[in-house]
Design an enzyme around this catalytic site. Structure first.
Site, short mmCIF file in Angstrom:
data_model
loop_
_atom_site.label_atom_id
_atom_site.label_comp_id
_atom_site.label_asym_id
_atom_site.label_seq_id
_atom_site.Cartn_x
_atom_site.Cartn_y
_atom_site.Cartn_z
N LYS A 216 0.84 -1.19 0.00
CA LYS A 216 0.00 0.00 0.00
C LYS A 216 0.88 1.25 0.00
O LYS A 216 0.69 2.16 -0.79
CB LYS A 216 -0.92 -0.04 1.22
CG LYS A 216 -1.84 1.15 1.31
CD LYS A 216 -2.78 1.02 2.50
CE LYS A 216 -3.52 2.33 2.70
NZ LYS A 216 -4.42 2.30 3.85
N GLY A 277 -4.88 -1.94 4.93
CA GLY A 277 -4.12 -3.09 4.45
C GLY A 277 -4.82 -4.41 4.72
O GLY A 277 -4.93 -5.27 3.85
N HIS A 394 -6.12 -33.71 17.21
CA HIS A 394 -5.05 -34.59 17.69
C HIS A 394 -3.89 -33.79 18.26
O HIS A 394 -2.77 -34.27 18.36
CB HIS A 394 -4.57 -35.49 16.55
CG HIS A 394 -5.68 -36.39 16.09
ND1 HIS A 394 -5.91 -37.63 16.65
CD2 HIS A 394 -6.65 -36.19 15.17
CE1 HIS A 394 -6.97 -38.17 16.07
NE2 HIS A 394 -7.44 -37.31 15.17
N LYS A 514 9.32 -1.04 14.19
CA LYS A 514 9.87 -0.69 12.86
C LYS A 514 10.97 0.35 13.03
O LYS A 514 12.04 0.25 12.42
CB LYS A 514 8.78 -0.06 11.98
CG LYS A 514 7.82 -1.02 11.36
CD LYS A 514 6.92 -0.25 10.38
CE LYS A 514 5.71 -1.04 9.99
NZ LYS A 514 4.74 -0.30 9.18
O1 F6P Z 1 3.18 -2.95 9.69
C1 F6P Z 1 1.83 -3.16 9.59
C2 F6P Z 1 1.33 -2.85 8.23
O2 F6P Z 1 1.24 -1.48 8.05
C3 F6P Z 1 0.00 -3.52 7.98
O3 F6P Z 1 -1.07 -2.83 8.48
C4 F6P Z 1 0.02 -3.65 6.49
O4 F6P Z 1 -0.93 -4.57 6.06
C5 F6P Z 1 1.44 -4.10 6.28
O5 F6P Z 1 2.18 -3.37 7.23
C6 F6P Z 1 2.00 -3.88 4.91
O6 F6P Z 1 1.99 -2.55 4.53
P1 F6P Z 1 2.20 -2.13 3.04
O7 F6P Z 1 1.11 -2.74 2.23
O8 F6P Z 1 2.14 -0.64 3.03
O9 F6P Z 1 3.54 -2.63 2.59
#
Ligand code: F6P
Length: 552
Positions: A216, A277, A394, A514
């Site tokens: 995204k 996302g 199981h 991050k």
């Molecule tokens: O780190 C979490 C997040 O922002 C999620 O919400 C998202 O789905 C994923 O990272 C990937 O983000 P992107 O599609 O921007 O690479």
């Protein structure tokens, strides 16, 4: 705040609401009530406590509830403004208040003639324009008209993405494998661990491989690292920069970064900031799914989502599947101290469904403050987990049956098998039904002794029962029913978030790790001994890593 921003009135604390207090008192009494008693008192309970919508039959009778419980939960939903919040979401109000965004994954599956306005613009035509571009591209690849740089047909598709840019498509490609074009093979690379990429491509030829870079933001460390590695891997064999055009496409909201990476934006499929996302598998992020099952079946999947959307939006709450499931999760989380929900698909194709749900539910509702930033004084999201039946039976079912914790379970099954090998399917579904029966009714000491069990073993063989389950039964796993199933959980998660008065659409909790990783990477990589300013534990671990790594 824009006019379009959803109001979120300074709410009374959830725990001060009349319905909450009434539920609290009611739960004290309900803790003493056994499902055996509830079923004995109402012979029609199993027929009565069931609802059906968008191809799914939900039996919620094996829950530790009475009509009074449901009445109070519905009252709580009303006091929390669930109806208004649903309308706010569907009408494009900016209910993601911390990011000032509308939340409109429902527009991704809106019919062509619907209108959904965001900031004065109807977004439905844009949604369909992207779907049409995706369809044209998928037809070319599936038919062999889109060839690689050397003119060879594409045989392998590698989706590179993480979180919502991986889990949804990976789950859907597996779930719908039965419907997929088998001369195309699909792989998913998400982890920055080099093994993920190396193993995914070890038997592939670059000239037959198409990479879909899904992000995204197009700034995610793992995805960009894997994408660069993929480009290098491809060019190492194909030699020519021009090859990127035929072997890389991007799915993103960030055209500038896509182009900076070197992918022609003519080969980019877009979506919008109002798609979260974890709510994006039916947007262009689902390109791999569309490549697998084709545009027509992808549209069927969208129609399944849409059917559940319509049901959620318009059905009275007492017959509303996502609302009932969401409220039941609140019931166990907040009034029975349950910490988890087990999701148990009796359908092998849904093996990745629990993993997908983990992001959907836990990234959405794992929050510690309300919409206004006040700390919550109640639990929010439970931990979602699960494995396909019958494998779990199981392994961890022992704890669900006889452990000391309450684990509410969702059992998911389909009447028609996709691979009808003799006996298998009836055995599979018999196991599903047997588990829900055993969990609800257990086996008393008297019954155990009546079997002739010796005294010393009797306590070990007693099943307390009274373990709550939902049973979701669909006719057959199809693109359409998968869409409805996913939308059911999306809206159940939304319902929970409304009750807890939290922002289910942001994910600030992923940021700190991050940022710290970005700081730590050069400390691990630098040739010079870095000046470390972490805590003593992290400093020592970094030094040890550096020392041992150099010995290799
Ligand atoms: O780190 C979490 C997040 O922002 C999620 O919400 C998202 O789905 C994923 O990272 C990937 O983000 P992107 O599609 O921007 O690479």
């Amino acid at each position: 705040m824009t006019n379009n921003t959803a109001p979120h009135p300074m709410q009374a604390s959830l725990t001060a609401r009349p319905a909450w207090k009434a539920l609290d008192a009611h739960s004290q009494a309900m803790r003493q009530v056994h499902l055996r008693q509830l079923f004995a008192e109402d012979p029609r309970r199993g027929e009565r406590l069931a609802v059906e919508a968008a191809g799914f039959y939900l039996d919620y009778s094996k829950n530790r509830i009475t009509d009074e419980t449901i009445r109070l939960l519905l009252q709580l939903a009303q006091e929390c403004g669930l109806r208004e919040r649903i309308d706010a979401m569907f009408s494009g109000q900016k209910i993601n208040v911390t990011e000032q965004r509308a939340v409109l994954h429902t527009a991704l599956r809106a019919a062509k003639d619907e209108r959904v306005m965001v900031d004065g613009v109807d977004v439905v035509p844009e949604v369909h324009a992207v779907l049409d571009r995706m369809a044209a591209f998928c037809r070319q690849v599936r038919s062999g008209h889109w060839t690689g740089h050397t003119g060879k047909r594409i045989r392998h598709v590698v989706n590179i993405g993480i979180g919502g840019s991986d889990l949804g498509p990976a789950m859907a490609c597996q779930a719908l494998r039965h419907y997929s074009q088998r001369n195309l093979d699909f792989r998913f690379v998400s982890n920055v661990d080099g093994t993920d990429f190396a193993e995914a491509v070890h038997d592939l030829a670059p000239e037959e491989t198409l990479f879909i870079i899904c992000s995204k933001t197009f700034t995610t460390l793992e995805t960009l690292t894997n994408a660069r590695t993929a480009r290098a891997w491809c060019l190492a064999k194909l030699g020519d920069e021009k090859a990127v055009r035929r072997h890389f496409v991007a799915v993103s909201t960030n055209a500038a970064e896509v182009s900076k990476f070197g992918i022609d934006t003519a080969n980019m499929f877009g979506f919008w900031d109002w798609v979260g996302g974890r709510y994006s598998m039916e947007s262009a992020i689902g390109l791999s799914t569309m490549l697998a099952i084709g545009p027509e079946q992808f549209r069927e999947m969208l129609s399944g989502f849409h059917a559940m959307d319509r049901h959620f939006r318009s059905t009275p709450f007492e017959r509303n599947l996502p609302v009932l499931m969401g409220l039941l999760t609140v019931w166990y989380t907040n009034f029975f101290d349950a910490n988890t929900v087990a999701v148990l698909p009796y359908e092998q194709y849904l093996a990745r469904f629990p993993a997908y749900l983990q992001q959907l539910a836990m990234e959405s509702n794992g929050k510690h403050v309300t919409l206004d930033g006040a700390p919550v004084d109640y639990q929010t999201s439970p931990i979602y987990w699960g494995e396909p039946g019958t494998n779990g039976q199981h392994s961890f079912y022992q704890l669900i049956h006889q452990g000391t914790r309450l684990v509410p379970c969702d059992f998911i099954g389909f009447v028609q098998p996709l691979n009808p090998l003799e006996h298998h399917h009836d055995q599979l579904i018999a196991n599903l039904l047997a588990q829900t029966e055993a969990l609800a009714f257990g086996k008393t000491e008297q019954e155990v002794r009546a079997d002739g069990t010796p005294d010393r073993l009797a306590p070990h063989r007693v099943f307390e029962g009274n373990r709550p389950t939902n049973t979701l039964l669909g006719e057959r796993l199809t693109p359409q029913s998968l869409g409805s199933l996913v939308a059911l959980y999306e809206h159940s998660v939304f319902t929970q978030g409304v009750i807890w008065n939290i922002d289910s659409f942001d994910q600030w909790g992923v940021e700190l790790g991050k940022a710290l990783a970005q700081r730590t990477i050069p400390e691990l990589e630098s040739a010079q001994e870095p000046q470390l300013a972490h805590d003593s534990s992290t400093n020592t671990l970094i030094r040890r890593y550096r020392l041992l790594r150099r010995r290799d």
